[in-house]
Design a protein around this motif. Structure first.
Motif, PDB file in Angstrom:
ATOM      1  N   PHE A  13       8.018   6.557  -6.687  1.00  0.00           N
ATOM      2  CA  PHE A  13       7.303   5.500  -5.969  1.00  0.00           C
ATOM      3  C   PHE A  13       7.507   5.602  -4.456  1.00  0.00           C
ATOM      4  CE2 PHE A  13      11.445   3.602  -5.866  1.00  0.00           C
ATOM      5  CZ  PHE A  13      11.444   2.763  -4.766  1.00  0.00           C
ATOM      6  N   ASP A  14       8.598   6.211  -4.011  1.00  0.00           N
ATOM      7  CA  ASP A  14       8.872   6.295  -2.583  1.00  0.00           C
ATOM      8  C   ASP A  14       8.555   7.671  -1.988  1.00  0.00           C
ATOM      9  OD1 ASP A  14      10.930   7.625  -3.858  1.00  0.00           O
ATOM     10  OD2 ASP A  14      12.540   6.565  -2.811  1.00  0.00           O
ATOM     11  N   TYR A  15       7.825   8.496  -2.725  1.00  0.00           N
ATOM     12  CA  TYR A  15       7.449   9.820  -2.231  1.00  0.00           C
ATOM     13  C   TYR A  15       6.490   9.710  -1.043  1.00  0.00           C
ATOM     14  CZ  TYR A  15       5.485  14.519  -2.094  1.00  0.00           C
ATOM     15  OH  TYR A  15       5.066  15.757  -1.680  1.00  0.00           O
ATOM     16  N   PHE A  16       5.506   8.818  -1.165  1.00  0.00           N
ATOM     17  CA  PHE A  16       4.497   8.624  -0.109  1.00  0.00           C
ATOM     18  C   PHE A  16       4.932   7.494   0.823  1.00  0.00           C
ATOM     19  CE2 PHE A  16       2.048  10.214  -3.782  1.00  0.00           C
ATOM     20  CZ  PHE A  16       1.512  11.356  -3.221  1.00  0.00           C
ATOM     21  N   SER A  17       4.415   7.533   2.061  1.00  0.00           N
ATOM     22  CA  SER A  17       4.642   6.419   2.980  1.00  0.00           C
ATOM     23  C   SER A  17       4.068   5.157   2.356  1.00  0.00           C
ATOM     24  CB  SER A  17       3.944   6.686   4.315  1.00  0.00           C
ATOM     25  OG  SER A  17       4.470   7.831   4.918  1.00  0.00           O
ATOM     26  N   ARG A  18       4.797   4.048   2.497  1.00  0.00           N
ATOM     27  CA  ARG A  18       4.348   2.812   1.881  1.00  0.00           C
ATOM     28  C   ARG A  18       4.688   1.653   2.806  1.00  0.00           C
ATOM     29  NH1 ARG A  18       9.191   4.115   0.403  1.00  0.00           N
ATOM     30  NH2 ARG A  18      10.748   2.592  -0.202  1.00  0.00           N
TER      31      ARG A  18
ATOM     32  N   TYR B 270       0.834  -1.200   0.000  1.00  0.00           N
ATOM     33  CA  TYR B 270       0.000   0.000   0.000  1.00  0.00           C
ATOM     34  C   TYR B 270       0.868   1.249   0.000  1.00  0.00           C
ATOM     35  CZ  TYR B 270       1.170   0.658   4.898  1.00  0.00           C
ATOM     36  OH  TYR B 270       1.852   0.860   6.066  1.00  0.00           O
ATOM     37  N   TRP B 271       0.224   2.351  -0.359  1.00  0.00           N
ATOM     38  CA  TRP B 271       0.776   3.700  -0.193  1.00  0.00           C
ATOM     39  C   TRP B 271      -0.266   4.520   0.537  1.00  0.00           C
ATOM     40  CZ3 TRP B 271       1.296   0.965  -4.671  1.00  0.00           C
ATOM     41  CH2 TRP B 271       2.587   0.833  -5.198  1.00  0.00           C
ATOM     42  N   HIS B 272       0.175   5.352   1.490  1.00  0.00           N
ATOM     43  CA  HIS B 272      -0.713   6.321   2.121  1.00  0.00           C
ATOM     44  C   HIS B 272      -0.468   7.641   1.400  1.00  0.00           C
ATOM     45  CE1 HIS B 272      -1.768   9.178   5.539  1.00  0.00           C
ATOM     46  NE2 HIS B 272      -2.884   8.746   5.019  1.00  0.00           N
ATOM     47  N   VAL B 273      -1.441   8.070   0.606  1.00  0.00           N
ATOM     48  CA  VAL B 273      -1.242   9.243  -0.247  1.00  0.00           C
ATOM     49  C   VAL B 273      -1.853  10.510   0.334  1.00  0.00           C
ATOM     50  CG1 VAL B 273      -0.900   7.920  -2.353  1.00  0.00           C
ATOM     51  CG2 VAL B 273      -3.225   8.586  -1.690  1.00  0.00           C
ATOM     52  N   GLY B 274      -2.176  10.502   1.625  1.00  0.00           N
ATOM     53  CA  GLY B 274      -2.651  11.696   2.312  1.00  0.00           C
ATOM     54  C   GLY B 274      -4.140  11.725   2.555  1.00  0.00           C
ATOM     55  N   LYS B 275      -4.541  12.479   3.560  1.00  0.00           N
ATOM     56  CA  LYS B 275      -5.939  12.701   3.918  1.00  0.00           C
ATOM     57  C   LYS B 275      -6.711  11.389   4.067  1.00  0.00           C
ATOM     58  CE  LYS B 275      -6.060  17.240   1.817  1.00  0.00           C
ATOM     59  NZ  LYS B 275      -6.670  18.139   0.870  1.00  0.00           N
ATOM     60  N   GLY B 276      -6.086  10.383   4.663  1.00  0.00           N
ATOM     61  CA  GLY B 276      -6.754   9.104   4.905  1.00  0.00           C
ATOM     62  C   GLY B 276      -6.949   8.248   3.670  1.00  0.00           C
ATOM     63  N   LYS B 277      -6.348   8.610   2.558  1.00  0.00           N
ATOM     64  CA  LYS B 277      -6.514   7.850   1.318  1.00  0.00           C
ATOM     65  C   LYS B 277      -5.334   6.894   1.141  1.00  0.00           C
ATOM     66  CE  LYS B 277      -7.181   8.244  -3.643  1.00  0.00           C
ATOM     67  NZ  LYS B 277      -7.256   9.117  -4.794  1.00  0.00           N
ATOM     68  N   PHE B 278      -5.642   5.646   0.820  1.00  0.00           N
ATOM     69  CA  PHE B 278      -4.640   4.624   0.586  1.00  0.00           C
ATOM     70  C   PHE B 278      -4.823   4.036  -0.805  1.00  0.00           C
ATOM     71  CE2 PHE B 278      -4.902   4.875   5.123  1.00  0.00           C
ATOM     72  CZ  PHE B 278      -3.618   4.599   5.575  1.00  0.00           C
ATOM     73  N   ILE B 279      -3.733   3.692  -1.425  1.00  0.00           N
ATOM     74  CA  ILE B 279      -3.746   2.890  -2.644  1.00  0.00           C
ATOM     75  C   ILE B 279      -3.251   1.518  -2.218  1.00  0.00           C
ATOM     76  CG2 ILE B 279      -2.756   2.544  -4.930  1.00  0.00           C
ATOM     77  CD1 ILE B 279      -2.398   5.593  -5.106  1.00  0.00           C
ATOM     78  N   ILE B 280      -4.086   0.484  -2.437  1.00  0.00           N
ATOM     79  CA  ILE B 280      -3.763  -0.857  -1.963  1.00  0.00           C
ATOM     80  C   ILE B 280      -3.819  -1.836  -3.122  1.00  0.00           C
ATOM     81  CG2 ILE B 280      -4.478  -2.750  -0.446  1.00  0.00           C
ATOM     82  CD1 ILE B 280      -5.761  -0.603   1.372  1.00  0.00           C
TER      83      ILE B 280
END
Length: 113
Positions: free
Chosen positions: A103-108, A37-47
Motif C-alpha cells: 500500500f505504501d509503494y506509490f506516493s499517497r 489518493y495514490w499517485h500510481v505514475g504517468k499522471g494517474k491517480f487512484i482516489i
C-alpha cells in the motif's frame, strides 16, 4: 481541514460528527469532498472520496502535529479509513496490475477538494 476557534461543544471530540459542524463550515465548502489518493505514475491517480459531511467516511479529530507550526488545539476533519485498509480490501481487486505492490509503494496522501 482545520476548524479553528470551535472550542468545546457538548461532549468530547469523539462525540462530534461532521454533520454537527454544518453551521460552522463556510457555505462554499459544504459541497467539498475529503479523501485519500495514490499517485500510481504517468499522471494517474487512484482516489477514494466522500462528501465533507459524510458521517461514515469523515471524522472529526484533534489536529495532528505534522510540523512545528501545527496547532494541536484545533479540530480537523479527516478521512476515516486508512490507506492500508482500502489498498488491500478494494484497490487490489479493482486494479490487479498492482498485485505484489504494498500500500505504501506509490506516493499517497489525503486531500480536501
Amino acid at each position: 481541514m482545520l476548524i479553528k476557534d470551535l472550542g468545546r461543544v457538548e461532549g468530547t471530540v469523539e462525540d462530534l460528527q461532521p454533520v454537527t459542524l454544518k453551521q460552522l463550515i463556510p457555505l462554499d465548502l459544504l459541497d467539498s469532498f475529503i479523501g485519500i489518493y495514490w499517485h500510481v505514475g504517468k499522471g494517474k491517480f487512484i482516489i477514494y472520496k466522500a462528501p465533507l459531511l459524510d458521517a461514515k467516511y469523515a471524522v472529526v479529530e484533534m489536529g495532528q502535529d505534522y510540523d512545528e507550526q501545527s496547532n494541536t488545539d484545533d479540530l480537523q476533519i479527516d478521512y476515516n479509513v486508512f490507506h492500508m485498509d482500502i489498498w488491500y480490501e478494494d484497490v487490489l481487486k479493482k486494479y490487479p496490475e498492482f498485485t505484489g505492490c504494498e500500500f505504501d509503494y506509490f506516493s499517497r496522501g489525503r486531500i480536501l477538494y
